[in-house]
Write a protein that holds these residues in place. Structure first.
Motif, short mmCIF file in Angstrom:
data_model
loop_
_atom_site.label_atom_id
_atom_site.label_comp_id
_atom_site.label_asym_id
_atom_site.label_seq_id
_atom_site.Cartn_x
_atom_site.Cartn_y
_atom_site.Cartn_z
N LEU A 41 0.71 -1.12 0.00
CA LEU A 41 -0.02 -0.01 -0.03
C LEU A 41 0.89 1.26 0.09
O LEU A 41 0.47 2.19 -0.58
CB LEU A 41 -0.94 -0.06 1.03
CG LEU A 41 -1.93 -1.29 1.22
CD1 LEU A 41 -2.73 -1.08 2.32
CD2 LEU A 41 -2.84 -1.37 0.03
N LEU A 66 1.68 6.95 -0.53
CA LEU A 66 0.75 5.77 -0.71
C LEU A 66 0.76 5.62 -2.22
O LEU A 66 0.72 6.68 -2.97
CB LEU A 66 -0.94 6.41 -0.48
CG LEU A 66 -1.96 5.49 -0.47
CD1 LEU A 66 -1.98 4.42 0.53
CD2 LEU A 66 -3.27 6.01 -0.20
N ALA A 76 -4.07 1.91 -4.39
CA ALA A 76 -4.23 1.38 -3.20
C ALA A 76 -5.80 1.70 -2.34
O ALA A 76 -6.66 0.85 -2.23
CB ALA A 76 -3.24 1.77 -2.07
N ARG A 77 -6.03 3.11 -2.64
CA ARG A 77 -7.14 3.49 -2.41
C ARG A 77 -8.48 2.92 -2.76
O ARG A 77 -9.36 2.54 -2.46
CB ARG A 77 -7.19 5.07 -2.30
CG ARG A 77 -8.49 5.80 -1.61
CD ARG A 77 -8.43 7.41 -1.58
NE ARG A 77 -6.99 7.86 -0.98
CZ ARG A 77 -6.92 7.90 0.23
NH1 ARG A 77 -7.76 7.57 1.19
NH2 ARG A 77 -5.63 8.49 0.93
N ASP A 78 -8.49 3.15 -4.16
CA ASP A 78 -9.51 2.59 -5.11
C ASP A 78 -9.57 0.95 -4.89
O ASP A 78 -10.55 0.46 -5.05
CB ASP A 78 -9.22 2.90 -6.49
CG ASP A 78 -9.65 4.33 -6.68
OD1 ASP A 78 -10.03 4.97 -6.01
OD2 ASP A 78 -9.41 4.78 -7.75
N LEU A 109 -9.03 -0.75 -2.11
CA LEU A 109 -9.76 -1.28 -0.98
C LEU A 109 -10.98 -0.87 -0.74
O LEU A 109 -12.07 -1.54 -0.44
CB LEU A 109 -8.97 -0.55 0.18
CG LEU A 109 -7.94 -1.24 0.92
CD1 LEU A 109 -6.85 -1.56 0.17
CD2 LEU A 109 -7.35 -0.35 2.13
N ALA A 110 -11.39 0.30 -1.47
CA ALA A 110 -12.69 0.81 -1.75
C ALA A 110 -13.41 0.00 -2.69
O ALA A 110 -14.86 -0.40 -2.10
CB ALA A 110 -12.77 2.24 -2.13
N LEU A 152 -3.80 8.42 6.58
CA LEU A 152 -4.08 8.12 5.30
C LEU A 152 -5.53 8.16 4.76
O LEU A 152 -5.83 8.38 3.60
CB LEU A 152 -3.45 6.79 4.82
CG LEU A 152 -1.76 6.67 5.08
CD1 LEU A 152 -1.27 5.39 4.40
CD2 LEU A 152 -1.27 7.81 4.19
N LEU A 190 -7.75 5.61 4.42
CA LEU A 190 -8.13 4.56 3.71
C LEU A 190 -9.24 3.83 4.24
O LEU A 190 -9.54 3.66 5.59
CB LEU A 190 -6.99 3.52 3.50
CG LEU A 190 -5.74 3.86 2.95
CD1 LEU A 190 -4.59 2.89 2.75
CD2 LEU A 190 -6.10 4.58 1.48
N GLU A 191 -10.17 3.05 3.45
CA GLU A 191 -11.28 2.38 3.77
C GLU A 191 -10.75 1.03 4.61
O GLU A 191 -10.54 0.13 3.55
CB GLU A 191 -12.34 2.07 2.82
CG GLU A 191 -12.95 3.74 2.30
CD GLU A 191 -13.89 3.53 1.46
OE1 GLU A 191 -14.85 2.46 1.58
OE2 GLU A 191 -14.25 4.10 0.45
#
Length: 225
Positions: free
Chosen positions: A22, A91, A95-97, A99-100, A126, A128-129
């Motif tokens: 991540l 980051l 990574a963000r998309d 996890l979401a 960060l 993050l979800e």
């Protein structure tokens, strides 16, 4: 990016390693090079050479500063206004998309890696979800100890066979995850992900990835099958 779904139960939980999964550690190592007064390209070249011969990043730091004491140097860096650690700029963009996208499918998403206590606050920043974040020095157990993976399974409330662990290291992520009975996804990025090789272990991975962008679709297809 490849998927090897195979037969078995659907994936109900996905756990992610932190460093080079991540969080991009390139700039983190660059700041260590600056602190030690070593050209960045020389520093990273030595890191690759050390990993290829079975060493660790601590061996590399010791090479450039004999007697290197991580705790002492981190305190010196903090006092100098250049603390060790990571932030939003480190980051990875996928990574963000990722996890979401998994959470949108109703998948339990966890993050668990070998990190110092301070990383808990850094990771929270960060935004993050994730359903849970596990930090090894907070837990008091590190990979590849089976207890680390047992902690992940307990938090997810899922049997190991329904959990996918995603990481960039064959030694710390893939082999111990498989030994615990989890599914694994090997991410080919970062020094460990590129340098370390074990074809037998990779053949047992559910997925082998070049990035995280397509993982939600792979998990969805696996679960649909």
């Amino acid at each position: 990016m490849t998927g090897r779904p195979g037969a078995g139960e659907p994936i109900g939980a996905v756990f992610f390693d932190i460093g080079e999964t991540l969080v991009n550690e390139g700039e983190i190592y660059g700041r260590w090079a600056d602190w030690l007064g070593v050209p960045r390209h020389t520093f990273l070249t030595k890191l690759g050479a050390v990993l290829a011969t079975g060493g660790t990043h601590m061996d590399m730091l010791e090479y450039f500063r004999p007697g290197f004491d991580l705790e002492v140097e981190e305190k010196k860096r903090a006092a100098a206004g250049v603390p060790n650690g990571f932030g939003p700029s480190d980051l990875y963009p996928d990574a963000r998309d990722c996890l979401a996208g998994l959470r949108a499918q109703g998948i339990f998403v966890g993050v668990a890696g070998n990190q110092p206590v301070e990383a808990a606050e850094q990771f929270a920043a960060l935004g993050l979800e994730a359903d849970v974040v596990g930090i090894s020095d907070v837990w008091g157990v590190q990979k590849p100890d089976p207890e680390f993976f047992a902690r992940c399974a307990a938090l997810a409330g899922e049997p190991p066979g329904r959990i996918l662990y995603v990481g960039d290291r064959i030694d710390n992520d893939v082999r111990p995850g498989l030994a615990f009975g989890m599914r694994t996804a090997f991410l080919r990025r970062g020094p460990w992900g590129v340098i370390l090789r074990d074809d037998e272990a990779l053949d047992r991975c559910t997925f082998v990835l070049d990035d995280l962008a397509g993982l939600p679709d792979l998990v969805a297809a696996h679960n649909a099958d």
